[in-house]
Design an enzyme around this catalytic site. Structure first.
Site, PDB file in Angstrom:
ATOM      1  CG  ASP D   8      -6.242 -43.349 -34.429  1.00 48.77           C
ATOM      2  OD1 ASP D   8      -5.312 -43.141 -35.225  1.00 48.77           O
ATOM      3  OD2 ASP D   8      -6.199 -44.209 -33.545  1.00 48.77           O
ATOM      4  CD  GLU D  39      -7.913 -47.517 -32.259  1.00 51.03           C
ATOM      5  OE1 GLU D  39      -7.907 -48.689 -31.890  1.00 51.03           O
ATOM      6  OE2 GLU D  39      -7.252 -46.636 -31.686  1.00 51.03           O
ATOM      7  CG  ASN D  40     -10.448 -44.385 -31.566  1.00 46.85           C
ATOM      8  OD1 ASN D  40      -9.377 -44.175 -32.122  1.00 46.85           O
ATOM      9  ND2 ASN D  40     -10.556 -45.133 -30.491  1.00 46.85           N
ATOM     10  CG  HIS D  68     -10.373 -48.544 -29.059  1.00 45.45           C
ATOM     11  ND1 HIS D  68     -10.972 -48.735 -27.835  1.00 45.45           N
ATOM     12  CD2 HIS D  68      -9.385 -47.647 -28.850  1.00 45.45           C
ATOM     13  CE1 HIS D  68     -10.375 -47.965 -26.934  1.00 45.45           C
ATOM     14  NE2 HIS D  68      -9.405 -47.303 -27.520  1.00 45.45           N
ATOM     15  CG  HIS D 153      -3.166 -48.834 -33.472  1.00 45.39           C
ATOM     16  ND1 HIS D 153      -3.794 -47.697 -33.898  1.00 45.39           N
ATOM     17  CD2 HIS D 153      -3.709 -49.117 -32.271  1.00 45.39           C
ATOM     18  CE1 HIS D 153      -4.699 -47.325 -33.018  1.00 45.39           C
ATOM     19  NE2 HIS D 153      -4.657 -48.164 -32.002  1.00 45.39           N
ATOM     20  CG  HIS D 180      -6.310 -40.588 -30.438  1.00 41.12           C
ATOM     21  ND1 HIS D 180      -7.606 -40.671 -29.993  1.00 41.12           N
ATOM     22  CD2 HIS D 180      -6.100 -41.742 -31.119  1.00 41.12           C
ATOM     23  CE1 HIS D 180      -8.129 -41.817 -30.369  1.00 41.12           C
ATOM     24  NE2 HIS D 180      -7.243 -42.491 -31.039  1.00 41.12           N
TER      25      HIS D 180
HETATM   26 FE   LIG Z   1      -7.256 -44.514 -31.743  1.00 36.99          FE
HETATM   27 FE   LIG Z   2      -5.655 -47.233 -30.359  1.00 36.88          FE
END
Ligand SMILES: [Fe+2]
Ligand SMILES: [Fe+2]
Ligand SMILES: [Fe+2]
Ligand SMILES: [Fe+2]
Ligand SMILES: [Fe+2]
Ligand SMILES: [Fe+2]
Ligand SMILES: [Fe+2]
Ligand SMILES: [Fe+2]
Lengths: 273, 273, 273, 273
Positions: D8, D39-40, D68, D153, D180
């Site tokens: 991520d 996604e981030n 996200h 995920h 994360h």
């Molecule tokens: Fe993430």
């Molecule tokens: Fe996530």
């Protein structure tokens, strides 16, 4: 003492019916204590000082909150000058405001109003049972006040019922809030505490928990937000609970559902007809 | 069609009042379809074949389940020979039994009974909205059956209400189960589907959701289990919902709460007096 | 001070590698403080007095717990005579045992060992941040003890990291436990507190978090339990964290991963080679 | 095939290190397939088309998402013209984009990249196991593609490990994302699928899961939001997993952690030295 608790006011429609009906109810039913849950009064999210004042002017003696307490950030400030506004007692130490308030009633008595938040399916907070216990010990019914109202703001019926039995005999009323649907299990517990799992919201029931139903339905189906949640603005139902206590004991002798206006089946306490 | 839905039967006390009252209710109210949620019938946890047969013999036309479906493991087996037993439709593919059943009613009509489980604050399952949609499309009201009953077994009022509006006009009744507390928001939605957020349990309300209250209270307070959960065995309240549908449309024309016995305020459908 | 923290021991395989390796590690690495998380030591669920004594005899100076603390009910009793056994500090008031222990180290110093439980995706408990803060204030590093170890038992990486920064400079080590998977983010925070999000389990990794993988996989796929969870009994990996502190400050100067045996990539602290 | 999966990417700091390092890594390590979880990437929340194109230009062959996915609403639109962008496969039917993509690799082979989202402690979605199973059956390793990458995920280590074993022997790699934090349990499962519970984020670890740490800490302590979450912008660590597969079987023969830059202990695959 004649007590009316009115559940979560949602948005403009909810506020309108309260402001419209409450003064008459106070007069007709000779109400001595009125408590309102106001956590969704401002557009569905939190409460402003203007709304707080409107409710007080309409006859509310105390206003409780819940998980939406601070959605309007001004509440963090004005709660300090709003002695009748009560936020969950089990918020962290140092939280503005108070979790329990001793308020004067319309008949010159004193009522302790506690707001507590459950933890099942809710944000993590300190133990509501221990917190309520401390408040009850600090201001016991009869010796230090004439009525005790506990607003148990939570999701799970089990936690609400457990709170009811936990304070049974020590409070006049334990009333659940938060699910925005009135339950029909109002009753007087063995120790003479009035109880209902949820008093229900005061708002437009042609909705999903008070919000216009398109966006909630969209999110359930598609899992993609497409708009903000907005309160439904059709005719509101005022949902409440009527309780009459014995003056000597401060405990409940009568309890009845209140549902006025809107789309739900009407209910009025027969004992105040 | 005259329909009675009875909510989660909890343990011996819940079973006793159903077996005692249901035959008379069928006769007095001229009921044509009776559906019971039986997920807690066996000691609070699941259902046995013997209990299933007792309910059928007492007049139930279909029995729905929920998250406790398999607490009695024999249910995984006997459900295959119990055509009127319906488990959540959104259980994984390959799950024994069926999530929807087309049952013959007492008046020679056909009713589709669907059991679905919500996902908010519940175990993860496939989408109940998509699953119910598939069942409704496969067996549409009027063209393929005379009544459609959706038992939406879930925790959150928002998800229950969303299901109500999602099938509004396509089902005769959407009834919530699982919280074990009757809600007072029974009504007919704009599209003529009868709805209630939760029909409530059938069991002893001097309890925490049907279980003897000491152990639930102990766990809330101490966070240490000290005993098993056991059903409360005081006098039970039968909680149900009465619905009358229009024969031509299969949609609702009347809806009323049913609460008989035990400690809750009694309710009977005035339209079947 | 040379500190070794060993993560959640799971079942027989996990116990065996600890008993086998720990005495040699103490000797070879000249360890002065050994802390073990033992919440899954007894068949994956809780800890017995016999196991506690085995760990102490093998050289553990303190044993921490978590959400499985009381799975073996004898722990509620023997914890009172087991001064080196530490359960979560934010359990309710009145819980047996202690949430923080001041233990003598192998080199005649004193170490404060705190066990706290997070609340994100965990059972509801009182605030772990406030609870840890109280313990640190009651027994500050340097003035009242020579090392402070905080075992933050929780699910969410965010809550673990927040605890790390919250006590950074006030503890020698904040070590996450509970997910049963070692993370590779061990480091020394800016204030000189050693940190790792999760130290990982000590058990057989050919498993689902230490349990034989068939039943967990079955439940994910079918949503129907078909057996009890049983620890996997293949060769275990000992997962730990090695920390060296500065004697004057009690804060960390070196941190390194420890993974020995089993199926994970081996890791040894290069600074103790 | 030489595969690099990068976890991520969080905000500007995360993007910068990827754009800076990836081209060199592709050249030095002779990478044939690069997959990134994005996604981030856009300020911590979602991904824009400009960022997608930057990653593709830097050498990414596919970009996966997660909870996200749609935080930047433009992703709902541009995903239709971004064939290498993969959102969770178990989003509802009708969701824009695709949950699995067959992409050409740098060495003229084909790789199936699947993104799935877990359900434990996550939003409710359809079964990720069934969804991944369908994709694997539709495009089997060896007969229809040369490598299969599954980005699982999710939050819970149990669900990630279960997915690993579920597809063991049918995928080249199952890599967890979302927490994360990199885990150190990378290994080759018995069926020759490479696995790691979480590859970790690519961002500044002097943070709470990539976000500047003040506001997360404030919310844990006070339960009152006081600012938006903003990505931390100190030096980032690139967290990844290096996998080498056998050309004949498409299954893993080597797996190693990658951690470059920032504050975590550096790791490079020794087999590509
Ligand atoms: Fe993430
Ligand atoms: Fe996530
Ligand atoms: Fe509310
Ligand atoms: Fe609320
Ligand atoms: Fe139930
Ligand atoms: Fe249930
Ligand atoms: Fe554990
Ligand atoms: Fe644990």
């Amino acid at each position: 003492m004649r007590i009316l608790f009115i559940g979560d006011i949602v948005g403009r429609a909810g506020r309108a019916i309260v402001l419209d009906r409450l003064p008459n109810l106070i007069r007709d039913w000779k109400l001595e204590l009125v408590v309102i849950n106001g956590e969704n009064a401002a557009g569905g999210f939190g409460i402003t000082e203007a709304i707080y004042n409107e409710f007080i002017d309409a006859g509310a003696d105390a206003i409780t909150l819940g998980n939406h307490a601070w959605d309007q950030r001004e509440a963090l400030v004005f709660i300090e000058r709003a002695p009748r506004l009560v936020r969950p007692v089990n918020f962290p130490a140092g939280t503005p405001g108070r979790g329990a308030a001793l308020v004067d009633t319309k008949n010159g008595k004193r009522a302790l109003v506690i707001n507590a938040m459950g933890r099942i399916f809710m944000d993590p907070l300190d133990d509501p049972f221990a917190a309520v216990d401390r408040e009850l010990n600090a201001c016991p019914l009869r010796s230090a006040c004439d009525a005790v109202i506990v607003d148990m703001h939570c999701e799970a019926t089990s936690e609400k019922q457990a709170m009811g039995f936990f304070v049974d005999g020590r409070a006049s009323l334990v009333v659940g809030t938060h699910t925005h649907v009135p339950t029909a299990d109002h009753r007087i517990l063995p120790g003479k505490t009035a109880f209902v799992s949820d008093v229900g919201m005061t708002g437009d029931f042609n909705s999903v928990i008070g919000m216009g139903k398109d966006e909630p339905l969209n999110r359930f189906l598609r899992k993609i937000p497409s708009a903000k949640f907005e309160p439904a603005n059709g005719p509101a139902t005022l949902c409440g609970l009527a309780v009459e206590t014995d003056d000597a004991s401060g405990l409940a002798v009568k309890v009845g559902a209140v549902r006025l206006g809107g789309t739900l089946e009407e209910a009025r306490p027969p004992f105040w007809a």
